[in-house]
Design a protein around this motif. Sequence first.
Motif, PDB file in Angstrom:
ATOM      1  N   CYS A  75       0.830  -1.208   0.000  1.00  0.00           N
ATOM      2  CA  CYS A  75       0.000   0.000   0.000  1.00  0.00           C
ATOM      3  C   CYS A  75       0.864   1.259   0.000  1.00  0.00           C
ATOM      4  N   ARG A  76       1.922   1.223   0.762  1.00  0.00           N
ATOM      5  CA  ARG A  76       2.808   2.395   0.857  1.00  0.00           C
ATOM      6  C   ARG A  76       3.463   2.709  -0.482  1.00  0.00           C
ATOM      7  N   HIS A  77       4.047   1.708  -1.105  1.00  0.00           N
ATOM      8  CA  HIS A  77       4.832   1.953  -2.315  1.00  0.00           C
ATOM      9  C   HIS A  77       3.971   2.211  -3.542  1.00  0.00           C
ATOM     10  N   GLN A  78       2.737   1.681  -3.545  1.00  0.00           N
ATOM     11  CA  GLN A  78       1.874   1.869  -4.719  1.00  0.00           C
ATOM     12  C   GLN A  78       0.787   2.915  -4.483  1.00  0.00           C
ATOM     13  N   LYS A  79       0.941   3.673  -3.393  1.00  0.00           N
ATOM     14  CA  LYS A  79       0.061   4.823  -3.138  1.00  0.00           C
ATOM     15  C   LYS A  79      -1.430   4.445  -3.098  1.00  0.00           C
ATOM     16  N   VAL A  80      -1.741   3.346  -2.414  1.00  0.00           N
ATOM     17  CA  VAL A  80      -3.138   2.951  -2.202  1.00  0.00           C
ATOM     18  C   VAL A  80      -3.833   4.033  -1.375  1.00  0.00           C
ATOM     19  N   THR A  81      -5.062   4.364  -1.733  1.00  0.00           N
ATOM     20  CA  THR A  81      -5.732   5.491  -1.088  1.00  0.00           C
ATOM     21  C   THR A  81      -6.377   5.146   0.253  1.00  0.00           C
ATOM     22  N   HIS A  82      -6.602   3.852   0.528  1.00  0.00           N
ATOM     23  CA  HIS A  82      -7.185   3.470   1.815  1.00  0.00           C
ATOM     24  C   HIS A  82      -7.000   1.968   2.022  1.00  0.00           C
ATOM     25  N   LEU A  83      -6.514   1.606   3.195  1.00  0.00           N
ATOM     26  CA  LEU A  83      -6.400   0.211   3.612  1.00  0.00           C
ATOM     27  C   LEU A  83      -7.363  -0.037   4.759  1.00  0.00           C
ATOM     28  N   VAL A  84      -8.239  -1.021   4.570  1.00  0.00           N
ATOM     29  CA  VAL A  84      -9.112  -1.496   5.644  1.00  0.00           C
ATOM     30  C   VAL A  84      -8.668  -2.910   5.990  1.00  0.00           C
ATOM     31  N   TYR A  85      -8.493  -3.206   7.273  1.00  0.00           N
ATOM     32  CA  TYR A  85      -7.970  -4.514   7.656  1.00  0.00           C
ATOM     33  C   TYR A  85      -8.774  -5.081   8.828  1.00  0.00           C
ATOM     34  N   ALA A  86      -8.754  -6.394   8.930  1.00  0.00           N
ATOM     35  CA  ALA A  86      -9.517  -7.097   9.956  1.00  0.00           C
ATOM     36  C   ALA A  86      -8.721  -7.205  11.246  1.00  0.00           C
ATOM     37  N   SER A  87      -9.331  -6.741  12.324  1.00  0.00           N
ATOM     38  CA  SER A  87      -8.833  -7.042  13.659  1.00  0.00           C
ATOM     39  C   SER A  87      -9.892  -7.912  14.339  1.00  0.00           C
ATOM     40  N   THR A  88      -9.920  -7.942  15.644  1.00  0.00           N
ATOM     41  CA  THR A  88     -10.806  -8.871  16.340  1.00  0.00           C
ATOM     42  C   THR A  88     -11.197  -8.341  17.711  1.00  0.00           C
ATOM     43  N   SER A  89     -12.368  -8.737  18.170  1.00  0.00           N
ATOM     44  CA  SER A  89     -12.796  -8.413  19.533  1.00  0.00           C
ATOM     45  C   SER A  89     -11.890  -9.048  20.575  1.00  0.00           C
ATOM     46  N   SER A  90     -11.124 -10.074  20.175  1.00  0.00           N
ATOM     47  CA  SER A  90     -10.231 -10.754  21.115  1.00  0.00           C
ATOM     48  C   SER A  90      -9.143  -9.835  21.659  1.00  0.00           C
ATOM     49  N   VAL A  91      -8.874  -8.698  20.989  1.00  0.00           N
ATOM     50  CA  VAL A  91      -7.830  -7.797  21.498  1.00  0.00           C
ATOM     51  C   VAL A  91      -8.214  -7.223  22.856  1.00  0.00           C
ATOM     52  N   TYR A  92      -9.518  -7.200  23.194  1.00  0.00           N
ATOM     53  CA  TYR A  92      -9.926  -6.648  24.482  1.00  0.00           C
ATOM     54  C   TYR A  92      -9.519  -7.555  25.637  1.00  0.00           C
ATOM     55  N   GLY A  93      -9.290  -8.835  25.352  1.00  0.00           N
ATOM     56  CA  GLY A  93      -8.667  -9.748  26.298  1.00  0.00           C
ATOM     57  C   GLY A  93      -9.238  -9.733  27.699  1.00  0.00           C
ATOM     58  N   ALA A  94      -8.410  -9.342  28.658  1.00  0.00           N
ATOM     59  CA  ALA A  94      -8.767  -9.423  30.063  1.00  0.00           C
ATOM     60  C   ALA A  94      -9.762  -8.350  30.507  1.00  0.00           C
ATOM     61  N   SER A  95     -10.056  -7.398  29.656  1.00  0.00           N
ATOM     62  CA  SER A  95     -10.972  -6.327  30.032  1.00  0.00           C
ATOM     63  C   SER A  95     -12.378  -6.874  30.259  1.00  0.00           C
ATOM     64  N   THR A  96     -13.040  -6.372  31.295  1.00  0.00           N
ATOM     65  CA  THR A  96     -14.433  -6.725  31.550  1.00  0.00           C
ATOM     66  C   THR A  96     -15.321  -5.481  31.518  1.00  0.00           C
ATOM     67  N   GLN A  97     -14.787  -4.381  31.007  1.00  0.00           N
ATOM     68  CA  GLN A  97     -15.553  -3.133  30.910  1.00  0.00           C
ATOM     69  C   GLN A  97     -16.439  -3.192  29.670  1.00  0.00           C
ATOM     70  N   MET A  98     -17.742  -3.382  29.876  1.00  0.00           N
ATOM     71  CA  MET A  98     -18.690  -3.583  28.786  1.00  0.00           C
ATOM     72  C   MET A  98     -19.581  -2.351  28.599  1.00  0.00           C
ATOM     73  N   PRO A  99     -20.009  -2.066  27.351  1.00  0.00           N
ATOM     74  CA  PRO A  99     -19.570  -2.732  26.128  1.00  0.00           C
ATOM     75  C   PRO A  99     -18.141  -2.328  25.774  1.00  0.00           C
ATOM     76  N   PHE A 100     -17.445  -3.183  25.024  1.00  0.00           N
ATOM     77  CA  PHE A 100     -16.082  -2.874  24.604  1.00  0.00           C
ATOM     78  C   PHE A 100     -16.097  -1.639  23.700  1.00  0.00           C
ATOM     79  N   SER A 101     -15.192  -0.724  23.978  1.00  0.00           N
ATOM     80  CA  SER A 101     -15.108   0.508  23.199  1.00  0.00           C
ATOM     81  C   SER A 101     -13.707   0.665  22.625  1.00  0.00           C
ATOM     82  N   PRO A 102     -13.577   1.100  21.374  1.00  0.00           N
ATOM     83  CA  PRO A 102     -12.248   1.339  20.804  1.00  0.00           C
ATOM     84  C   PRO A 102     -11.525   2.501  21.466  1.00  0.00           C
TER      85      PRO A 102
END
Length: 335
Positions: free
Chosen positions: A114-141
């Motif tokens: 994306c960097r070298h070919q000047k892509v205008t937008h990258l959208v990528y998949a992450s996961t709710s699993s990153v919240y891990g040990a947190s119990t503060q609901m609802p999960f907020s970015p």
Amino acid sequence: MKVLVTGAAGFIGMHVSQRFLARGDTVVGLDNLNGYYDPSLKEARLAQLTPHEAFSFARLDVADAPGVAALFEREQFDRVVHLAAQAGVRHSLDAPQDYVDSNVTGTLNILEGCRHQKVTHLVYASTSSVYGASTQMPFSPHEIADHPLAIYAATKRATELMAHSYSHLFGLPTTGLRFFTVYGPWGRPDMALFLFTRKMLAGEPIDVFNHGNHRRDFTFVDDIAEGVVRATDETATPDADWSSDRPDPGTSAAPWRIYNIGNSKPVELNRYIEVLEDCLAVKADKRLLPLQPGDVPETFADVSDLEAAVGYRPSTSVEEGVARFVEWYRGYYDA
């Protein structure tokens, strides 16, 4: 526009590709068709895409740096949706290197393309699993997500941080989407709904972890695909109000965004099984087990940011979604 969809033979990747094609975009699908689960299912998903004259396919591993670079140089993509990854929390306990190779190294190669070919937008998949040990609901970015409980989640969190570096250093607009328990037709065989359906129809017991007391933000794949396409259209921009004195984990002074994408209506696993029992007209033989290592007892998405940004509003109930999965499963497997 011309869009690269990595993981196009995957569950979410197929549905996202179909959305782009249906509205007239050109899609190049990338997938390595590996054997983590039955490759024939991946090939069958691809067969849903290949009749479209605007679709082409590259069999390639995202961890192959020269191959990825050559693809970017040849195709000159406008935008990229990066969904290819080694998935599965439990498998990451046994094969952590697979996750580093695919999720970390693979994402680095996509960022470089994306960097070298000047892509205008990258959208990528992450996961709710990153919240891990947190119990503060609802999960907020907008809350810290730095206590992952499995290497799968750790590699996904790493991709978010890598994307931020590229957004900051090179002005590459990137948007990360934290998926919450996606299910539906053409789903992965290692996921609960697929496993439960197969075993219940075969008269076998099903393993129900945490005694069925899990609560999950089950999200139907059509709602997810619509959200991904909308997010791709909304190019990430710097947050003018971002402050280094009070750093917001979900935005940045760079063109970088993190959103939750889920149903925002958690359902107990026992209820999920009841719905499946109704759809199959089969009573489940439950083998009740404790919480698995690396698992969390509850997920619950705050999707207000994505709703405000792109109008994302999931509309499929668990009752409707499970019924549609069962209809697909019976047809696909002649069950």
